[in-house]
Design a protein around this motif. Structure first.
Motif, PDB file in Angstrom:
ATOM      1  N   VAL A 151       7.329  25.982 -41.450  1.00 52.48           N
ATOM      2  CA  VAL A 151       6.105  26.806 -41.397  1.00 52.48           C
ATOM      3  C   VAL A 151       6.214  27.927 -40.365  1.00 52.48           C
ATOM      4  O   VAL A 151       5.213  28.551 -40.024  1.00 52.48           O
ATOM      5  CB  VAL A 151       4.877  25.918 -41.078  1.00 52.48           C
ATOM      6  CG1 VAL A 151       4.612  24.937 -42.210  1.00 52.48           C
ATOM      7  CG2 VAL A 151       5.079  25.166 -39.767  1.00 52.48           C
ATOM      8  N   LYS A 152       7.421  28.184 -39.886  1.00 52.26           N
ATOM      9  CA  LYS A 152       7.604  29.192 -38.838  1.00 52.26           C
ATOM     10  C   LYS A 152       7.095  30.560 -39.273  1.00 52.26           C
ATOM     11  O   LYS A 152       6.452  31.275 -38.488  1.00 52.26           O
ATOM     12  CB  LYS A 152       9.079  29.276 -38.457  1.00 52.26           C
ATOM     13  CG  LYS A 152       9.381  30.230 -37.307  1.00 52.26           C
ATOM     14  CD  LYS A 152      10.858  30.206 -36.940  1.00 52.26           C
ATOM     15  CE  LYS A 152      11.193  31.167 -35.828  1.00 52.26           C
ATOM     16  NZ  LYS A 152      12.632  31.125 -35.456  1.00 52.26           N
ATOM     17  N   ASP A 153       7.357  30.943 -40.532  1.00 52.91           N
ATOM     18  CA  ASP A 153       6.912  32.260 -41.000  1.00 52.91           C
ATOM     19  C   ASP A 153       5.388  32.341 -41.044  1.00 52.91           C
ATOM     20  O   ASP A 153       4.806  33.379 -40.702  1.00 52.91           O
ATOM     21  CB  ASP A 153       7.495  32.547 -42.387  1.00 52.91           C
ATOM     22  CG  ASP A 153       8.987  32.826 -42.337  1.00 52.91           C
ATOM     23  OD1 ASP A 153       9.502  33.122 -41.236  1.00 52.91           O
ATOM     24  OD2 ASP A 153       9.650  32.730 -43.389  1.00 52.91           O
ATOM     25  N   GLN A 154       4.726  31.246 -41.473  1.00 56.98           N
ATOM     26  CA  GLN A 154       3.257  31.248 -41.498  1.00 56.98           C
ATOM     27  C   GLN A 154       2.689  31.325 -40.086  1.00 56.98           C
ATOM     28  O   GLN A 154       1.684  32.003 -39.853  1.00 56.98           O
ATOM     29  CB  GLN A 154       2.733  29.989 -42.204  1.00 56.98           C
ATOM     30  CG  GLN A 154       3.033  29.947 -43.692  1.00 56.98           C
ATOM     31  CD  GLN A 154       4.310  29.194 -44.000  1.00 56.98           C
ATOM     32  OE1 GLN A 154       5.347  29.441 -43.393  1.00 56.98           O
ATOM     33  NE2 GLN A 154       4.229  28.277 -44.948  1.00 56.98           N
ATOM     34  N   VAL A 155       3.309  30.617 -39.145  1.00 55.00           N
ATOM     35  CA  VAL A 155       2.856  30.684 -37.755  1.00 55.00           C
ATOM     36  C   VAL A 155       3.028  32.102 -37.215  1.00 55.00           C
ATOM     37  O   VAL A 155       2.167  32.627 -36.507  1.00 55.00           O
ATOM     38  CB  VAL A 155       3.622  29.669 -36.884  1.00 55.00           C
ATOM     39  CG1 VAL A 155       3.212  29.804 -35.419  1.00 55.00           C
ATOM     40  CG2 VAL A 155       3.371  28.244 -37.365  1.00 55.00           C
ATOM     41  N   ARG A 156       4.154  32.740 -37.569  1.00 57.52           N
ATOM     42  CA  ARG A 156       4.383  34.117 -37.119  1.00 57.52           C
ATOM     43  C   ARG A 156       3.284  35.047 -37.644  1.00 57.52           C
ATOM     44  O   ARG A 156       2.775  35.900 -36.901  1.00 57.52           O
ATOM     45  CB  ARG A 156       5.747  34.608 -37.585  1.00 57.52           C
ATOM     46  CG  ARG A 156       6.112  36.001 -37.076  1.00 57.52           C
ATOM     47  CD  ARG A 156       7.430  36.475 -37.660  1.00 57.52           C
ATOM     48  NE  ARG A 156       8.513  35.586 -37.314  1.00 57.52           N
ATOM     49  CZ  ARG A 156       9.180  35.643 -36.170  1.00 57.52           C
ATOM     50  NH1 ARG A 156       8.861  36.549 -35.266  1.00 57.52           N
ATOM     51  NH2 ARG A 156      10.163  34.799 -35.933  1.00 57.52           N
ATOM     52  N   GLN A 157       2.904  34.890 -38.902  1.00 54.98           N
ATOM     53  CA  GLN A 157       1.842  35.728 -39.462  1.00 54.98           C
ATOM     54  C   GLN A 157       0.524  35.498 -38.722  1.00 54.98           C
ATOM     55  O   GLN A 157      -0.226  36.443 -38.455  1.00 54.98           O
ATOM     56  CB  GLN A 157       1.667  35.421 -40.954  1.00 54.98           C
ATOM     57  CG  GLN A 157       2.834  35.852 -41.825  1.00 54.98           C
ATOM     58  CD  GLN A 157       3.057  37.350 -41.799  1.00 54.98           C
ATOM     59  OE1 GLN A 157       2.111  38.130 -41.800  1.00 54.98           O
ATOM     60  NE2 GLN A 157       4.322  37.758 -41.768  1.00 54.98           N
ATOM     61  N   LEU A 158       0.244  34.244 -38.393  1.00 52.23           N
ATOM     62  CA  LEU A 158      -0.978  33.922 -37.660  1.00 52.23           C
ATOM     63  C   LEU A 158      -0.976  34.578 -36.284  1.00 52.23           C
ATOM     64  O   LEU A 158      -1.960  35.207 -35.865  1.00 52.23           O
ATOM     65  CB  LEU A 158      -1.102  32.402 -37.529  1.00 52.23           C
ATOM     66  CG  LEU A 158      -2.271  31.866 -36.695  1.00 52.23           C
ATOM     67  CD1 LEU A 158      -3.598  32.258 -37.327  1.00 52.23           C
ATOM     68  CD2 LEU A 158      -2.169  30.363 -36.539  1.00 52.23           C
ATOM     69  N   VAL A 159       0.130  34.461 -35.562  1.00 51.64           N
ATOM     70  CA  VAL A 159       0.227  35.049 -34.223  1.00 51.64           C
ATOM     71  C   VAL A 159       0.156  36.573 -34.303  1.00 51.64           C
ATOM     72  O   VAL A 159      -0.510  37.226 -33.485  1.00 51.64           O
ATOM     73  CB  VAL A 159       1.531  34.591 -33.539  1.00 51.64           C
ATOM     74  CG1 VAL A 159       1.752  35.348 -32.233  1.00 51.64           C
ATOM     75  CG2 VAL A 159       1.489  33.088 -33.278  1.00 51.64           C
ATOM     76  N   MET A 160       0.831  37.156 -35.294  1.00 50.67           N
ATOM     77  CA  MET A 160       0.784  38.610 -35.450  1.00 50.67           C
ATOM     78  C   MET A 160      -0.635  39.091 -35.695  1.00 50.67           C
ATOM     79  O   MET A 160      -1.075  40.099 -35.119  1.00 50.67           O
ATOM     80  CB  MET A 160       1.695  39.035 -36.610  1.00 50.67           C
ATOM     81  CG  MET A 160       3.168  39.038 -36.288  1.00 50.67           C
ATOM     82  SD  MET A 160       4.197  39.376 -37.746  1.00 50.67           S
ATOM     83  CE  MET A 160       3.482  40.923 -38.307  1.00 50.67           C
ATOM     84  N   ARG A 161      -1.360  38.389 -36.558  1.00 47.36           N
ATOM     85  CA  ARG A 161      -2.736  38.803 -36.857  1.00 47.36           C
ATOM     86  C   ARG A 161      -3.604  38.747 -35.603  1.00 47.36           C
ATOM     87  O   ARG A 161      -4.392  39.667 -35.328  1.00 47.36           O
ATOM     88  CB  ARG A 161      -3.320  37.911 -37.957  1.00 47.36           C
ATOM     89  CG  ARG A 161      -4.735  38.312 -38.354  1.00 47.36           C
ATOM     90  CD  ARG A 161      -5.222  37.562 -39.571  1.00 47.36           C
ATOM     91  NE  ARG A 161      -5.451  36.163 -39.249  1.00 47.36           N
ATOM     92  CZ  ARG A 161      -4.764  35.156 -39.761  1.00 47.36           C
ATOM     93  NH1 ARG A 161      -3.780  35.402 -40.609  1.00 47.36           N
ATOM     94  NH2 ARG A 161      -5.042  33.911 -39.446  1.00 47.36           N
ATOM     95  N   GLU A 162      -3.458  37.677 -34.829  1.00 46.10           N
ATOM     96  CA  GLU A 162      -4.264  37.552 -33.625  1.00 46.10           C
ATOM     97  C   GLU A 162      -3.884  38.595 -32.575  1.00 46.10           C
ATOM     98  O   GLU A 162      -4.756  39.130 -31.875  1.00 46.10           O
ATOM     99  CB  GLU A 162      -4.110  36.137 -33.068  1.00 46.10           C
ATOM    100  CG  GLU A 162      -4.749  35.083 -33.958  1.00 46.10           C
ATOM    101  CD  GLU A 162      -4.538  33.674 -33.458  1.00 46.10           C
ATOM    102  OE1 GLU A 162      -5.195  32.768 -33.968  1.00 46.10           O
ATOM    103  OE2 GLU A 162      -3.689  33.485 -32.550  1.00 46.10           O
TER     104      GLU A 162
END
Length: 340
Positions: free
Chosen positions: A263-274
């Protein structure tokens, strides 16, 4: 139309070259002597990177460098994604030449002085700066350690979810299900009854459904399965739209979180959005946004007031609502699917 034709012709020429080059090379090569093994051919070395300042072409008084081509590829490359890399490079170069040619004509005609064109140029410039700023200070600043920390926090905040490992016997009628239960009560092995009687695709495997969690099976099946203790089977048949089931639960356990790498890519998207939201809000606060149009300001104030009154949305409630409105198609091995 002309550009498309030019690209088709260029592509045809490249295809023809790629087809004839091996033949020409084969004709030019010296054939091995009788009984002699062909000499090993070393793979071609990858092309050396082209310095970004290298001039590739000229359009009138303007030069096109490798750096220009790389920048254009970021915007135009997807349009030619179906082409091999070398052909895609030539296609982007052809498109860039077209852009440069008409842009020079527009400059000569002083179109950049027209208000609508000037506004568009200013917008595109600011958007490019906006993207570059976030890429440098947001995206590039994200580290694996930051992603892992956010993953650990998300896992720690997860509520424990119980999942089951179950088997079932699926038959068309209640009478057949009752007969299967009688055989089980008499001591017959569950796997043997499932292999003999179950009409679902999992029958030959003893009716094994593997592990599943809440919401992955149709409601009647899920309710009956979760009511069982490990090792027990349903003493009365369970009806669903797929037929009649006899369910046996093998094991109950706490559902494990997916591995970080999964899920690293999904976590990256979450962090980028925040990061983006925080960065934009900080810039807005520092620069002080002022709506000078009274009507527009009233609309913005009303929207912010409505959002404040509604309060923060519960993510779990949103997920439950989305799941309730879904119309999943039962598929073997997919959720929700006790039809096997």
């Amino acid at each position: 139309m002309i550009s498309q034709l030019r690209l088709r012709l260029a592509a045809s020429g490249l295809v023809l070259l790629s087809l004839t080059a091996p033949v020409l090379a084969q004709d030019a090569a010296t054939p091995p002597a009788p009984g002699q093994a062909p000499a090993a051919v070393a793979p071609p070395a990858p092309p050396a990177p082209v310095p970004p300042e290298t001039v590739l072409a000229k359009v009138g008084t303007q030069q096109i460098t490798e750096g220009d081509l790389l920048a254009a590829t970021d915007d135009l490359g997807q349009q030619f994604g179906q082409l091999p890399p070398e052909q895609r490079r030539l296609a982007v170069l052809a498109a860039l030449i077209d852009i440069k040619a008409l842009a020079q004509k527009a400059e000569t005609a002083k179109l950049a002085d027209q208000p609508d064109v000037a506004s568009r140029i200013a917008f595109l410039r600011e958007r490019a700066l906006h993207n570059a700023y976030f890429a440098k200070n947001g995206v590039a600043a994200i580290t694996d350690a930051e992603l892992k920390a956010r993953y650990d926090a998300e896992v720690a905040a997860m509520k424990p979810v119980e999942e089951l490992h179950a088997k079932h016997i699926l038959v068309p009628t209640k009478e057949e299900a009752d007969a299967a239960i009688k055989e089980l009560d008499a001591g017959k092995d569950f796997d043997a009854v499932a292999a003999e009687k179950s009409t679902g695709p999992s029958g030959p495997q003893g009716g094994d459904l593997g592990f599943f969690g809440p919401g992955q099976m149709v409601p009647a099946f899920e309710t009956a399965a979760y009511a069982l203790e490990p090792g027990a089977y349903t003493k009365t048949p369970v009806q669903t739209q797929f037929g009649w089931h006899v369910i046996k639960v093998l094991e109950k356990r706490t559902q494990q979180a997916p591995a970080f790498e999964e899920v690293k890519d999904q976590v990256r998207q979450l962090v980028m959005r925040e990061k983006y939201i925080a960065m934009v809000q900080a810039a807005r606060d520092e620069l002080k946004v002022d709506y000078t149009d009274p009507a527009l300001k009233a609309q913005v104030d009303a929207m912010e007031k409505a959002m404040s009154a509604s309060g923060p949305q519960d993510p779990e409630a949103a997920e439950d609502a989305a799941a309730a409105s879904a119309d999943p198609t039962p598929v073997e091995g997919a959720a929700p699917a006790p039809a096997n």
